[in-house]
Design a protein around this motif. Structure first.
Motif, mmCIF file in Angstrom:
data_model
loop_
_atom_site.group_PDB
_atom_site.id
_atom_site.type_symbol
_atom_site.label_atom_id
_atom_site.label_comp_id
_atom_site.label_asym_id
_atom_site.label_seq_id
_atom_site.Cartn_x
_atom_site.Cartn_y
_atom_site.Cartn_z
ATOM 1 N N ALA A 1 8.862 3.159 -10.027
ATOM 2 C CA ALA A 1 8.533 3.299 -8.491
ATOM 3 C C ALA A 1 7.498 4.079 -8.191
ATOM 4 O O ALA A 1 7.107 4.782 -9.270
ATOM 5 C CB ALA A 1 9.960 4.001 -7.750
ATOM 6 N N VAL A 2 6.473 3.677 -7.145
ATOM 7 C CA VAL A 2 5.260 4.092 -7.200
ATOM 8 C C VAL A 2 5.229 4.512 -5.792
ATOM 9 O O VAL A 2 5.461 3.807 -4.769
ATOM 10 C CB VAL A 2 3.886 3.203 -7.473
ATOM 11 N N ALA B 1 3.663 7.761 -10.131
ATOM 12 C CA ALA B 1 4.492 6.604 -10.883
ATOM 13 C C ALA B 1 5.577 7.474 -11.339
ATOM 14 O O ALA B 1 5.491 8.514 -11.834
ATOM 15 C CB ALA B 1 3.629 6.233 -11.916
ATOM 16 N N CYS B 2 6.908 6.951 -10.907
ATOM 17 C CA CYS B 2 8.010 7.461 -11.217
ATOM 18 C C CYS B 2 8.760 6.529 -12.248
ATOM 19 O O CYS B 2 9.095 5.309 -11.975
ATOM 20 C CB CYS B 2 9.010 7.928 -10.399
ATOM 21 N N PRO C 1 1.041 -1.369 0.070
ATOM 22 C CA PRO C 1 0.183 -0.098 -0.055
ATOM 23 C C PRO C 1 0.720 1.327 0.131
ATOM 24 O O PRO C 1 0.213 2.285 -0.685
ATOM 25 C CB PRO C 1 -0.864 -0.300 1.245
ATOM 26 N N SER C 2 1.985 1.470 0.716
ATOM 27 C CA SER C 2 2.725 2.610 0.855
ATOM 28 C C SER C 2 3.628 2.990 -0.333
ATOM 29 O O SER C 2 3.641 4.123 -0.835
ATOM 30 C CB SER C 2 3.622 2.554 2.287
ATOM 31 N N SER C 3 4.165 1.823 -0.843
ATOM 32 C CA SER C 3 4.998 2.180 -1.934
ATOM 33 C C SER C 3 5.294 0.919 -2.666
ATOM 34 O O SER C 3 4.979 -0.322 -2.356
ATOM 35 C CB SER C 3 6.561 2.746 -1.377
ATOM 36 N N SER C 4 5.730 0.930 -3.897
ATOM 37 C CA SER C 4 5.830 -0.074 -4.900
ATOM 38 C C SER C 4 6.998 0.239 -5.739
ATOM 39 O O SER C 4 7.187 1.365 -6.056
ATOM 40 C CB SER C 4 4.892 -0.656 -5.679
ATOM 41 N N GLY D 1 14.258 -2.257 -26.120
ATOM 42 C CA GLY D 1 14.414 -1.318 -27.258
ATOM 43 C C GLY D 1 13.586 0.119 -27.011
ATOM 44 O O GLY D 1 13.301 0.376 -25.965
ATOM 45 N N TYR D 2 13.221 0.573 -28.267
ATOM 46 C CA TYR D 2 12.553 1.716 -28.047
ATOM 47 C C TYR D 2 11.092 1.473 -27.186
ATOM 48 O O TYR D 2 10.284 0.384 -27.386
ATOM 49 C CB TYR D 2 12.007 2.478 -29.438
ATOM 50 N N SER D 3 10.855 2.257 -26.167
ATOM 51 C CA SER D 3 9.731 1.800 -25.290
ATOM 52 C C SER D 3 8.851 2.835 -25.107
ATOM 53 O O SER D 3 9.355 4.177 -24.800
ATOM 54 C CB SER D 3 10.202 1.090 -24.107
ATOM 55 N N ARG D 4 7.746 2.527 -24.622
ATOM 56 C CA ARG D 4 6.630 3.606 -24.135
ATOM 57 C C ARG D 4 5.809 2.824 -22.928
ATOM 58 O O ARG D 4 5.588 1.641 -23.328
ATOM 59 C CB ARG D 4 5.751 3.896 -25.210
ATOM 60 N N VAL D 5 6.016 3.342 -21.874
ATOM 61 C CA VAL D 5 5.394 2.854 -20.616
ATOM 62 C C VAL D 5 4.310 3.751 -20.332
ATOM 63 O O VAL D 5 4.278 4.952 -20.003
ATOM 64 C CB VAL D 5 6.637 2.637 -19.542
ATOM 65 N N ALA D 6 3.142 3.077 -19.872
ATOM 66 C CA ALA D 6 2.050 3.704 -19.207
ATOM 67 C C ALA D 6 1.872 2.856 -17.880
ATOM 68 O O ALA D 6 1.715 1.791 -17.749
ATOM 69 C CB ALA D 6 0.621 3.819 -20.153
ATOM 70 N N VAL D 7 1.732 3.736 -16.798
ATOM 71 C CA VAL D 7 1.372 3.312 -15.494
ATOM 72 C C VAL D 7 0.137 4.009 -14.839
ATOM 73 O O VAL D 7 0.175 5.265 -14.496
ATOM 74 C CB VAL D 7 2.744 3.811 -14.376
#
Length: 706
Positions: A363-364, A329-330, A295-298, A315-321
């Motif tokens: 990291a979240v 989200a970091c 709950p506090s961090s991930s 490789g070339y990447s796109r990330v959605a969190v």
């Protein structure tokens, strides 16, 4: 009945230096049951003395001193040679002779090589591989004798001969890959690029239930890659993949992606529900946490994008969190946008043109961000922490010192280094991502104590902070996309060395650290043994000597190049920046450092990076008439390293020391240094600052006054 043979023993002049007159007379008379010959680098071969009355004479054959016997009134010359031996096997000597047009008859049952040379003389050779593509060769040669007669007289003598290595020679065997072949292999590795990967990754984090859902749309482009037909990926067992273009198969714990025969590409969608996850690894008494959801961090790193997926390079990447709106989200990539939907937020990141290599971490938490290292780096700490907490203040101080050092030593365009403070469920964490470090505050707090690392490292113990510094440097270097793994390790070790050196207040910190690294490298390679490969040799990465060479010898080589190559510092930055794009790192660095072709600096650069081992230098000295005479030679297998030994420290009998300068072009041989003092000499140390990674051994010879 075989006629009596007249045999003479001749050895290189240095072999008799320091011997008494009686010993010289005994060696010349041949009273010993063994005959000794010595090579240029102090290796000695002994062979049994023939059962006959002996007389002696000395024959000088060019620059070689020969041991001569007479068989049927025909002189037979015995010489000891150092010869190139490509591949490290005696058969390579036969192939080399064939290339010279020499008639070769091959090896006999004793392992002796028989042939006729270009002048028609009969020759027998006994070959001992030494490593470094070099062999010691004991040769018997006679003009006017048939091969069968020469063999009947001396086959047994050569077969019973033995090699005595110099006591100063190291026990590790140096790789037989010559620098030319290694350069071709490294360049071929650069041409053979891996398949291109494009990830579109969607992570949905639900900390209240400790679960994570993953959707990864994966495209693999095989065009231009080696025709191996597939790419192996390690995916979590809980997931499934749907093929869109091409097909996939399972092999053990890997997923094999096969391209479509028409397009040369594979596309698939991987989905997994991980409920919950917490990953850690134990090393002895320590626990290294790699990922968690709570709950506090991930956070997750060093297991690729998500737990259980161990492919390190992307490789070339796109990330959605997608995360709850009260968390952030970091991801150490470019933040393109943030979308808020009811009680959740979606963060969209991309790696930018050219993709990225190395582990992608995320990291979240609810984070507070501060700038460090003059705004070039950032540190994220949980908003629940109090800014005045001592541990947090030490962590910020450590991150500031570490980031500033890395930027100063290794900084290049498009590089990045951010710190995320994480609080694992168990133990502590030091996790490397591409351009970021996920680290416990207590471990960053060890960095400000870098000024005290000197004593620990010199004493042979490794402070905890050195691991944090090395991982931070590797995370920074991951942004240099095509930097080879071995150079990444070497430069991370060099950063730790420079951090310890610049943090110490002692003026001799650099020489003490270089000496400690040298002793570590020599001790570990000698203890483990086996074959030592060059820094640039890809085989080193699979060797048990990897750490000793990359983290012991490697920083020493970088330090030596920095002090010798004029454009090293600026060239290092330019080279790392240019390796954001495909290219051989060694050629890129040579070009970036403005090293001229055919120059001493180019010879220096490639000898140290493409040659196994380091120079082993045998130094003999004697003092007389207010001065000291030094004689030195490199005795390691293979070619000599290009070095100039400029400094020399002389320790006198009255307890004082004198620092003398050797001639600038001094690279071995003999030199006389006037000291201008009547006090006798107790000892001599060449290169007292340990600027050159050399293994020196010393022997005092009797002077004319003794």
């Amino acid at each position: 009945m075989v006629p009596a043979m007249i045999v003479c023993l001749a050895v290189l002049p240095l072999a008799l230096m320091g011997c008494g007159q009686d010993e010289r007379e005994q060696a010349v008379r041949g009273d010993s049951p063994l005959i000794r010959l010595e090579s240029d680098d102090l290796c000695v071969v002994t062979m049994p003395r023939p059962d006959a009355d002996l007389d002696s004479s000395v024959v000088q054959n060019g620059s070689t001193v020969a041991h001569v016997a007479f068989l049927l009134d025909t002189p037979v010359e015995f010489t000891l040679l150092q010869c190139p031996l490509p591949g490290g096997v005696p058969e390579a000597r036969l192939e080399f002779l064939d290339s010279l047009g020499v008639y070769s008859a091959g090896f006999d049952a004793h392992g002796l090589l028989h042939y006729q040379d270009s002048r028609g003389a009969s020759v027998i050779e006994r070959i001992w591989p030494r490593g470094g593509s070099e062999a010691i060769v004991l040769r018997a040669r006679a003009e006017g004798l048939s091969q069968s007669v020469l063999s009947s007289g001396f086959d047994r003598t050569l077969a019973d001969a033995g090699l005595e290595r110099s006591p100063a020679e190291r026990g590790v065997y140096l790789s037989d890959t010559d620098s030319g072949s290694l350069l071709a292999r490294v360049m071929d590795r650069d041409v053979s690029l891996p398949p291109e990967l494009d990830h579109r990754l969607y992570l949905h984090l639900r900390p209240d239930s400790g679960s994570l859902s993953v959707t990864d749309t994966l495209t693999v482009v095989f065009t231009g890659a080696p025709e191996h037909g597939h790419l192996a990926l390690c995916m979590p067992a809980e997931g499934t993949i749907t093929d869109i273009e091409g097909f996939s198969t399972h092999s053990a714990d890997s997923l094999l992606c096969h391209p479509d025969s028409l397009t040369g590409s594979y596309t698939g969608v991987f989905r997994a529900e991980l409920d919950p996850f917490y990953v850690s690894s134990s090393y002895g008494d320590s626990v290294v946490v790699r990922g968690q959801v709570r709950p506090s961090s991930s956070f997750c790193a060093e297991l690729w994008f998500y737990p259980g997926s161990a492919l390190p390079e992307v490789g070339y990447s796109r990330v959605a969190v997608r995360v709850p709106v009260f968390l952030e989200a970091c991801v150490p990539m470019r933040l393109d946008s943030t979308v808020f939907e009811e009680d959740e937020a979606v963060y969209f990141y991309s790696s930018g043109q050219g993709g990225m290599r190395g582990q992608l971490a995320w990291a979240v938490d609810s984070y507070t961000r501060i700038s460090i290292a003059g705004g070039r780096s950032r540190l994220y700490y949980p908003s629940s922490s109090r800014p005045e907490d001592r541990e947090l203040l030490l962590a910020v101080s450590g991150a500031e010192l570490l980031a500033a050092s890395i930027w100063d030593e290794l900084g290049f365009e498009e590089a990045g280094l951010d710190f995320y403070l994480v609080d694992p469920l168990v133990g502590e964490a030091t996790l490397r991502g591409s351009g970021c470090l996920l680290v416990s505050a207590s471990r960053l707090a060890a960095i400000p104590a870098a000024s005290a690392w000197l004593d620990s490292l010199v004493a042979g113990s490794r402070p905890e902070g050195t691991d944090v510094a090395a991982r931070a440097a590797q995370a920074f270097l991951d942004r240099s996309t095509y930097l080879s793994p071995e150079l990444r390790s070497v430069l991370s070790g060099y950063l730790v060395f420079r951090l310890a050196e610049r943090s110490s207040e002692r003026s001799d910190a650099g020489s003490l650290l270089r000496e400690a690294l040298l002793k570590y490298y020599l001790f570990e390679t000698e203890r483990i043994g086996g074959t030592e490969y060059a820094i640039a040799d890809p085989q080193l990465l699979e060797s048990p000597l990897r750490e000793a060479v990359l983290l012991g010898k490697g920083p020493l080589v970088m330090s030596y190049l920095a002090s010798t190559v004029g454009g090293f510092e600026s060239g290092l930055s330019r080279g790392l920046s240019s390796l954001r794009h495909s290219g051989d790192p060694y050629l890129r660095f040579e070009s970036a450092m403005r090293i001229g072709p055919g120059s001493f600096e180019e010879e220096l650069f490639y000898s140290w990076l493409f040659g196994p081992g380091i120079p082993q230098v045998s130094v003999c000295w004697s003092d007389s008439a207010g001065g000291i005479r030094l004689e030195s030679r490199q005795i390691q297998p293979g070619p000599d390293f290009p070095v100039v030994y400029e400094g020399c420290r002389v320790i006198l009998r009255d307890g004082t020391t004198l620092d003398a300068r050797l001639p600038p072009d001094y690279g071995g041989g003999s030199v006389f240094l006037p000291l201008g003092t009547s006090s006798g000499v107790v000892d001599v140390v060449v290169d007292p600052e340990c600027l050159i990674p050399c293994d020196f051994t010393y022997e005092r010879l009797a002077s004319d006054e003794d």
